[in-house]
Structure formats: C-alpha cells, structure tokens
Design a protein around this motif. Structure first.
Motif, PDB file in Angstrom:
ATOM      1  N   GLY A  15      17.510 -28.718  -7.583  1.00 48.65           N
ATOM      2  CA  GLY A  15      16.801 -27.496  -7.938  1.00 48.65           C
ATOM      3  C   GLY A  15      16.565 -27.332  -9.417  1.00 48.65           C
ATOM      4  N   GLY A  16      16.989 -28.297 -10.203  1.00 46.84           N
ATOM      5  CA  GLY A  16      16.816 -28.208 -11.645  1.00 46.84           C
ATOM      6  C   GLY A  16      15.372 -28.359 -12.064  1.00 46.84           C
ATOM      7  N   GLY A  17      15.019 -27.729 -13.182  1.00 45.30           N
ATOM      8  CA  GLY A  17      13.666 -27.813 -13.687  1.00 45.30           C
ATOM      9  C   GLY A  17      13.465 -26.835 -14.821  1.00 45.30           C
ATOM     10  N   PRO A  18      12.228 -26.655 -15.275  1.00 47.97           N
ATOM     11  CA  PRO A  18      11.963 -25.723 -16.369  1.00 47.97           C
ATOM     12  C   PRO A  18      12.082 -24.278 -15.903  1.00 47.97           C
ATOM     13  CG  PRO A  18       9.908 -26.620 -15.528  1.00 47.97           C
ATOM     14  CD  PRO A  18      11.004 -27.365 -14.831  1.00 47.97           C
ATOM     15  N   ALA A  19      12.251 -23.368 -16.845  1.00 48.61           N
ATOM     16  CA  ALA A  19      12.285 -21.944 -16.517  1.00 48.61           C
ATOM     17  C   ALA A  19      10.922 -21.498 -16.007  1.00 48.61           C
ATOM     18  CB  ALA A  19      12.681 -21.142 -17.752  1.00 48.61           C
ATOM     19  N   LYS A  20      10.928 -20.651 -15.010  1.00 49.79           N
ATOM     20  CA  LYS A  20       9.683 -20.143 -14.434  1.00 49.79           C
ATOM     21  C   LYS A  20       9.423 -18.744 -14.990  1.00 49.79           C
ATOM     22  CE  LYS A  20      10.276 -22.960 -10.277  1.00 49.79           C
ATOM     23  NZ  LYS A  20      10.370 -22.992  -8.801  1.00 49.79           N
ATOM     24  N   VAL A  21       9.067 -18.700 -16.258  1.00 47.59           N
ATOM     25  CA  VAL A  21       8.868 -17.430 -16.936  1.00 47.59           C
ATOM     26  C   VAL A  21       7.717 -16.669 -16.286  1.00 47.59           C
ATOM     27  CG1 VAL A  21       8.280 -16.324 -19.132  1.00 47.59           C
ATOM     28  CG2 VAL A  21       9.773 -18.342 -19.093  1.00 47.59           C
ATOM     29  N   GLY A  22       7.962 -15.426 -15.935  1.00 45.35           N
ATOM     30  CA  GLY A  22       6.932 -14.580 -15.348  1.00 45.35           C
ATOM     31  C   GLY A  22       6.755 -14.746 -13.854  1.00 45.35           C
ATOM     32  N   GLU A  23       7.463 -15.691 -13.242  1.00 40.51           N
ATOM     33  CA  GLU A  23       7.275 -15.933 -11.810  1.00 40.51           C
ATOM     34  C   GLU A  23       8.323 -15.252 -10.936  1.00 40.51           C
ATOM     35  OE1 GLU A  23       6.743 -20.007 -10.722  1.00 40.51           O
ATOM     36  OE2 GLU A  23       5.576 -20.468 -12.511  1.00 40.51           O
ATOM     37  N   TRP A  24       9.481 -14.931 -11.524  1.00 38.27           N
ATOM     38  CA  TRP A  24      10.548 -14.351 -10.707  1.00 38.27           C
ATOM     39  C   TRP A  24      10.601 -12.855 -10.914  1.00 38.27           C
ATOM     40  CZ3 TRP A  24      15.054 -11.566 -10.519  1.00 38.27           C
ATOM     41  CH2 TRP A  24      15.791 -11.695  -9.351  1.00 38.27           C
ATOM     42  N   LYS A  25      10.594 -12.103  -9.841  1.00 43.57           N
ATOM     43  CA  LYS A  25      10.615 -10.652  -9.906  1.00 43.57           C
ATOM     44  C   LYS A  25      11.855 -10.112  -9.201  1.00 43.57           C
ATOM     45  CE  LYS A  25       6.506 -10.358 -11.815  1.00 43.57           C
ATOM     46  NZ  LYS A  25       6.303  -9.854 -13.188  1.00 43.57           N
TER      47      LYS A  25
END
Length: 381
Positions: A369-379
């Motif tokens: 599940g590792g990866g870049p941050a999903k800025v703006g996608e998680w609410k």
C-alpha cells in the motif's frame, strides 16, 4: 510577521488543544508477579533535580500497585507493569530514569504478534500534542481500525503536557525531564529488546508532536525512514517563535527558561533543538509537512462551531513550515508540503493529513500500500 506573532502569543498561551485531555481511566497497575492490591516491594523515590511535571487531572492515582506519574524506581529504565485495554491494545508502564517518572506507552499490536516471535515488526511512532496525553490517538481517531491489517507495531508514548520532546536544559544543570532520551533511547530499546520492535521506523505527530516527530528524525540521523508533521512548529528560532514557546511553557506553570534556556544567551541549545538547523540530517527520509494557513474555519468544521484562540496555531505553523520547506529545498531534500488554507487547529484536520500521508508511511516501513501522498483526495466525513 514578528509583531503579529508576539501579539497572539498570549492568546496561544492558553494551550494548543481546544478541548482538555480526558483522563486515562484507572491507570492503577499491579506489578508483574505480585498479588492484586499488594504494594510494590521497592517504593518509588524522588530523583534528584526532578521537574515537578504534573499529569492531567485524574491521572497518577494509585489504588494498589504502580501508577503512572509516580516517581521512577531506582536503577535503569524498565517495564514495571502491563495491561491489556483492547484486543490489540497493550499498555506498558515504564520506569524512566530519564524523566524520573513511571510513564505509560500504548501499543497497537499486529496479527500474529507475541513476545516469543522469531521475527520483528516495523514500528510507527505517533506523538501527541500539547496539553494532551498518550491516549489521544486512540481516543480521537480510528487509528486502531485503520491499522488492523497493517503488519506493524504502532507505538504511542506519553510525552507530558509541555515536554516538547526535549531533554530539558534546566538552566545548565540538565537532568530530568529528558523526554528525548526517554523516547528515542529508553522506549525504543525496551520495545526492541522485549516486544519484538524492529529497526525499520516511521514517526508522525500533531502540533507539539509534529515538532517532536521532525526534531527526532533530524536529531537522530538514520533512526526514522519517515517523518510526518501536522500543524507543528518546524523552526524554533524564527522571529517571534521563541517568545511563543516560552509563553506556552509558562501557561503550563513551567519555568520558561528550563526547556532550552535563554534564546539569546543559549543559542547553541536552541539550535540543537531546531529542525531548521538539523535539516541536513533529513536527507533520505520521506517527509510530509502540512498546516492550515489561516485560523479560519474550513470544510471539516461543523457549522456554528465557536472559534478558539488555539486555531491561531495554524498560521504560525504555516509560517515555520514555509521557511523549513525552503531550507529543505535549498539542501536538495525531497519533501511533500501541503498548506491547505482554511482549517482549525483540531483533530479532523490532523487526522485527514495523517491519512493523506499514510501511503508514504507504509512505503517507508516496506509494507503493501505504499506510495506518494494523495493530497486532496482523502476526505474525512
């Protein structure tokens, strides 16, 4: 900017947590191997030069056995008691020579964990904010549910209401409380020796804990593979920041000069605790830094919620985050900076940012599940 910071320092001195920390229920523990209700065979003693750090209201009371915030026992740091407070939740009470107190640490354990396991597990350290305690992450978030299938140990140590994740200067005398030694040496080593904690580590925190996470990663080169800072001070010597920190200490009835001394006369001590100065050591660490830029209410604040002076912590943390980010960029150190505008100094925003950075944490720990941050996608709803 300096005048603005000085003007709101007094407001922030009421504390950086809009709501007081709830007391930990019944931290009265029976020592290992002793019958219920029997007092310890070796009574606690006061450590020389110990700071009179006080627990949140309702903590530290003993109904038999050891209790949190009692004076430490003589000798080296060690676990004196354990308790299970949930299917995956193990609390341990550590006699800390560094702080001079019996201090609790909460762990969320992965599936298959045991003290006798032949393997070790990667570790995620989560640090609490000011005027709060080690129960905050499990009390205010669904961290237990989020990490249910994560093959790692989650560690949430006590850090005091105003410990500031530092070994206190104490006007040159040193001695307790030495919170940095407690966390990065005593807790870390005890968990590695007795609780199958491995050498692959990530650390994250909010507000005071955000400062602690970044400072620990920068002051202990190679110890952590990820550092996440949500709404915390990232540079302690910018104009106005020393006054803010010292006033916050005074609001918790602590000597403002005990932490790092005088910011002018003891510049070396302040520098040794400044993430901005220590930034070169962060090369190779996965970094996530976030903050609101105003003290205004945002999308996660329920309509009609009263405003609190602690929300001024957001533009202050953003002020330091921008400077810190520029420093990292100048050093060629990759990082993610998320300055999200409106948003209060409250848990919904801190936890949203933690969830946003969670793929980076998993990646740093070598987990699926590792990866870049999903800025703006998680609410957070």
């Amino acid at each position: 900017m300096r005048r603005a910071l000085l003007a709101i320092t007094a407001a922030l001195a009421v504390g950086l947590a809009p709501a007081p920390a709830a007391a930990d229920p019944d931290w009265s523990l029976v020592p290992d191997g002793q019958p219920g209700g029997q007092q310890p065979t070796q009574p606690p003693v006061q450590q020389p030069g110990q700071q009179p750090t006080q627990p949140p209201a309702g903590q530290g009371k003993s109904g038999g056995g050891y209790a949190a915030w009692q004076p430490a026992l003589p000798g080296t740091a060690r676990v004196v008691a354990e308790r299970r407070s949930g299917p995956r939740t193990l609390d341990v009470l550590i006699s800390s020579r560094a702080v001079g107190r019996l201090l609790p640490v909460r762990m969320l354990l992965p599936r298959g964990w045991s003290k006798q396991a032949r393997r070790t597990w990667p570790v995620l350290y989560l640090l609490h904010g000011g005027a709060d305690n080690y129960t905050s992450w499990t009390r205010m978030t669904d961290i237990a549910a989020l990490t249910q299938d994560v093959d790692a140990i989650v560690v949430m140590p006590e850090a005091g209401r105003a410990g500031n994740y530092s070994d206190w200067y104490n006007r040159g005398k040193g001695g307790p409380p030495a919170w940095a030694t407690f966390h990065t040496y005593e807790v870390r080593r005890l968990l590695e020796v007795g609780y199958r904690a491995g050498g692959r580590r990530a650390i994250a925190g909010l507000s005071m804990g955000a400062y602690g996470a970044m400072k620990y990663a920068a002051a202990n080169k190679g110890m952590f593979r990820f550092a996440g800072a949500y709404s915390g001070i990232m540079a302690t010597q910018l104009p106005g920041i020393p006054q803010l920190i010292m006033n916050a200490q005074a609001s918790e009835k602590q000597d403002p000069l005990a932490l790092w001394g005088d910011p002018s006369r003891n510049k070396k001590v302040w520098a040794a605790n400044d993430p901005m100065v220590l930034a070169p050591n962060l090369k190779g660490v996965s970094l996530y830094i976030s903050s609101g830029t105003t003290s205004g209410q945002g999308e996660l604040d329920p309509p009609g919620t009263p405003w609190h002076p602690a929300h001024l912590g957001e533009p202050i943390s953003a002020y330091t985050a921008k400077a810190f980010s520029q420093r990292l960029t100048g050093l060629g150190i990759e990082h993610t900076l998320n300055l999200y505008g409106n948003g209060t100094h409250t848990w919904p925003y801190w936890y949203r940012e933690f969830r946003t950075s969670f793929p980076m944490i998993l990646g740093a720990l070598g987990l699926p599940g590792g990866g870049p941050a999903k800025v703006g996608e998680w609410k957070l709803h």
